[in-house]
Design an enzyme around this catalytic site. Sequence first.
Site, PDB file in Angstrom:
ATOM      1  N   HIS A  35       0.839  -1.206   0.000  1.00 27.63           N
ATOM      2  CA  HIS A  35       0.000   0.000   0.000  1.00 27.63           C
ATOM      3  C   HIS A  35       0.873   1.254   0.000  1.00 27.63           C
ATOM      4  O   HIS A  35       2.048   1.203   0.365  1.00 27.63           O
ATOM      5  CB  HIS A  35      -0.861   0.060   1.262  1.00 27.63           C
ATOM      6  CG  HIS A  35      -1.646  -1.176   1.559  1.00 27.63           C
ATOM      7  ND1 HIS A  35      -2.766  -1.539   0.847  1.00 27.63           N
ATOM      8  CD2 HIS A  35      -1.484  -2.146   2.503  1.00 27.63           C
ATOM      9  CE1 HIS A  35      -3.268  -2.662   1.356  1.00 27.63           C
ATOM     10  NE2 HIS A  35      -2.498  -3.055   2.349  1.00 27.63           N
ATOM     11  N   TYR A  51      -9.424   4.060  10.472  1.00 32.48           N
ATOM     12  CA  TYR A  51      -8.146   4.236  11.189  1.00 32.48           C
ATOM     13  C   TYR A  51      -7.361   5.329  10.480  1.00 32.48           C
ATOM     14  O   TYR A  51      -7.629   5.640   9.308  1.00 32.48           O
ATOM     15  CB  TYR A  51      -7.331   2.928  11.201  1.00 32.48           C
ATOM     16  CG  TYR A  51      -6.934   2.424   9.823  1.00 32.48           C
ATOM     17  CD1 TYR A  51      -5.787   2.887   9.183  1.00 32.48           C
ATOM     18  CD2 TYR A  51      -7.721   1.491   9.144  1.00 32.48           C
ATOM     19  CE1 TYR A  51      -5.428   2.434   7.919  1.00 32.48           C
ATOM     20  CE2 TYR A  51      -7.378   1.034   7.888  1.00 32.48           C
ATOM     21  CZ  TYR A  51      -6.223   1.514   7.273  1.00 32.48           C
ATOM     22  OH  TYR A  51      -5.884   1.073   6.022  1.00 32.48           O
ATOM     23  N   THR A  79      -8.247   1.081   2.784  1.00 29.46           N
ATOM     24  CA  THR A  79      -9.534   1.690   3.155  1.00 29.46           C
ATOM     25  C   THR A  79      -9.375   3.101   3.725  1.00 29.46           C
ATOM     26  O   THR A  79     -10.325   3.880   3.666  1.00 29.46           O
ATOM     27  CB  THR A  79     -10.263   0.815   4.182  1.00 29.46           C
ATOM     28  OG1 THR A  79      -9.406   0.610   5.312  1.00 29.46           O
ATOM     29  CG2 THR A  79     -10.636  -0.524   3.570  1.00 29.46           C
ATOM     30  N   ARG A 126     -11.093  -3.492  -5.574  1.00 30.81           N
ATOM     31  CA  ARG A 126     -11.130  -4.272  -4.333  1.00 30.81           C
ATOM     32  C   ARG A 126     -12.479  -4.096  -3.665  1.00 30.81           C
ATOM     33  O   ARG A 126     -12.950  -2.976  -3.481  1.00 30.81           O
ATOM     34  CB  ARG A 126     -10.035  -3.770  -3.407  1.00 30.81           C
ATOM     35  CG  ARG A 126      -9.787  -4.649  -2.201  1.00 30.81           C
ATOM     36  CD  ARG A 126      -8.704  -4.027  -1.340  1.00 30.81           C
ATOM     37  NE  ARG A 126      -8.126  -4.960  -0.409  1.00 30.81           N
ATOM     38  CZ  ARG A 126      -7.538  -4.583   0.723  1.00 30.81           C
ATOM     39  NH1 ARG A 126      -7.455  -3.303   1.031  1.00 30.81           N
ATOM     40  NH2 ARG A 126      -7.028  -5.477   1.540  1.00 30.81           N
ATOM     41  N   TYR A 159     -11.583  -9.049   0.131  1.00 31.82           N
ATOM     42  CA  TYR A 159     -11.009  -9.196   1.470  1.00 31.82           C
ATOM     43  C   TYR A 159     -12.149  -9.516   2.430  1.00 31.82           C
ATOM     44  O   TYR A 159     -13.116  -8.751   2.533  1.00 31.82           O
ATOM     45  CB  TYR A 159     -10.297  -7.900   1.863  1.00 31.82           C
ATOM     46  CG  TYR A 159      -9.433  -8.013   3.113  1.00 31.82           C
ATOM     47  CD1 TYR A 159      -8.930  -9.240   3.548  1.00 31.82           C
ATOM     48  CD2 TYR A 159      -9.094  -6.887   3.856  1.00 31.82           C
ATOM     49  CE1 TYR A 159      -8.132  -9.335   4.671  1.00 31.82           C
ATOM     50  CE2 TYR A 159      -8.294  -6.968   4.986  1.00 31.82           C
ATOM     51  CZ  TYR A 159      -7.814  -8.197   5.392  1.00 31.82           C
ATOM     52  OH  TYR A 159      -7.020  -8.295   6.515  1.00 31.82           O
ATOM     53  N   HIS A 183      -5.030 -12.554   1.508  1.00 34.64           N
ATOM     54  CA  HIS A 183      -4.536 -13.190   2.734  1.00 34.64           C
ATOM     55  C   HIS A 183      -5.223 -14.530   3.037  1.00 34.64           C
ATOM     56  O   HIS A 183      -5.634 -14.804   4.182  1.00 34.64           O
ATOM     57  CB  HIS A 183      -4.698 -12.241   3.930  1.00 34.64           C
ATOM     58  CG  HIS A 183      -4.294 -10.814   3.636  1.00 34.64           C
ATOM     59  ND1 HIS A 183      -3.348 -10.490   2.686  1.00 34.64           N
ATOM     60  CD2 HIS A 183      -4.727  -9.624   4.146  1.00 34.64           C
ATOM     61  CE1 HIS A 183      -3.216  -9.161   2.636  1.00 34.64           C
ATOM     62  NE2 HIS A 183      -4.039  -8.619   3.509  1.00 34.64           N
ATOM     63  N   ASP A 259       2.670  -6.720   2.075  1.00 36.29           N
ATOM     64  CA  ASP A 259       1.636  -5.972   2.815  1.00 36.29           C
ATOM     65  C   ASP A 259       2.214  -4.735   3.499  1.00 36.29           C
ATOM     66  O   ASP A 259       1.589  -4.164   4.394  1.00 36.29           O
ATOM     67  CB  ASP A 259       0.877  -6.840   3.831  1.00 36.29           C
ATOM     68  CG  ASP A 259      -0.403  -6.153   4.320  1.00 36.29           C
ATOM     69  OD1 ASP A 259      -1.011  -5.412   3.528  1.00 36.29           O
ATOM     70  OD2 ASP A 259      -0.767  -6.319   5.495  1.00 36.29           O
TER      71      ASP A 259
HETATM   72  C1  0GY Z   1      -4.221  -5.285   4.512  1.00 41.43           C
HETATM   73  C2  0GY Z   1      -5.001  -5.523   5.722  1.00 41.43           C
HETATM   74  C3  0GY Z   1      -5.751  -4.637   6.437  1.00 41.43           C
HETATM   75  C4  0GY Z   1      -6.164  -3.352   6.017  1.00 41.43           C
HETATM   76  C5  0GY Z   1      -6.520  -2.990   4.779  1.00 41.43           C
HETATM   77  O1  0GY Z   1      -7.404  -1.550   3.235  1.00 41.43           O
HETATM   78  C6  0GY Z   1      -7.127  -1.704   4.410  1.00 41.43           C
HETATM   79  O2  0GY Z   1      -7.340  -0.873   5.276  1.00 41.43           O
HETATM   80  O3  0GY Z   1      -6.351  -3.819   3.782  1.00 41.43           O
HETATM   81  C7  0GY Z   1      -6.225  -5.075   7.762  1.00 41.43           C
HETATM   82  O4  0GY Z   1      -6.478  -4.213   8.620  1.00 41.43           O
HETATM   83  O5  0GY Z   1      -6.365  -6.302   7.975  1.00 41.43           O
HETATM   84  O6  0GY Z   1      -4.373  -5.946   3.507  1.00 41.43           O
HETATM   85  O7  0GY Z   1      -3.385  -4.426   4.525  1.00 41.43           O
END
Ligand code: 0GY
Length: 304
Positions: A35, A51, A79, A126, A159, A183, A259
């Site tokens: 990311h 967050y 996100t 996604r 996800y 994952h 990740d």
């Molecule tokens: C990841 C996992 C997480 C978060 C996100 O998009 C996101 O905020 O993917 C998580 O909190 O498990 O893939 O990085």
Amino acid sequence: MSQHFPKTPGWLDWYQGPSKPRFQLPPGSVDAHCHVFGPAKRFPYAPERKYTPCDASKEQLFALRDHLGFERNVIVQATCHGADNGALVDACVSSAGRARGVATVKRDVSDQELQALHTAGIRGVRFNFVKRLVDFTPREELIEIAHRVAKLNWHIVVYFEAVDLPELWDFFTGLPTALVIDHMGRPDVSQSVDGKEFELLVRFMREHPNVWSKVTCPERLSVSGKPALDGEQDAYRDVVPFARRLVETFPDRVLWGTDWPHPNLKNHMPDDGLLVDFIPRIAATPELQRKLLVDNPMRLYWGE
Ligand code: 0GY
């Protein structure tokens, strides 16, 4: 006007000064799940985020890529940026063709915007079903988006938590594109690798040849394994059988990524160099490693 984004309390910043992996990545390897966050001054975080992370810029991501020995990145919209793909697009277009992206879009996205995302290097969207990360989006909106991106030959990254697969099964099988599971569908690795829960994921992949999985995030899934810190040789041992099973059963439909910068980890932050050293434990032969790290991501993200 400059805005301030204080980090979520307890937020762990990414690991500074990662080690050089002992495992030598095959030439052309792709970090297929990572990311970028902000920087918030230029790319503010979304008002609806659950967050607030630390910044993790494209320059820092590309420096990590070079340090670890990867050739390319697949950057996945997180996100905390909602459906504003600005930071992701900026990273992709600054990468000299070495990064592709997976975006988040809403149903009101125009065809022109989708085309611009494609030109920037986006190859998927996604859909996130993890309740702590996103608000609910009606299924019919997602289906509409899926049919529109199918025309661009994109795929859909999903996800979700393992316990939610039964409820999502029919929705997933109705999607018109390749489907990539983040994952490993978040298995509970304290259960058996042959147990009911993981068996369902394996069956889902066996019955649907358009479904892929990322064998990522041992640091997120591990329950009893020790962290990949300070030279620990046997880190995340409880995750190994799960990842290994997918790599060996579906060698042409698995992807691997760091990740980085590892959002929402509560207990420890992994050394990304040691995460790379985890790879030969889940993909034991040079052929499996080449498929996982080069052939599969190249086919999905760079095959025109
Ligand atoms: C990841 C996992 C997480 C978060 C996100 O998009 C996101 O905020 O993917 C998580 O909190 O498990 O893939 O990085």
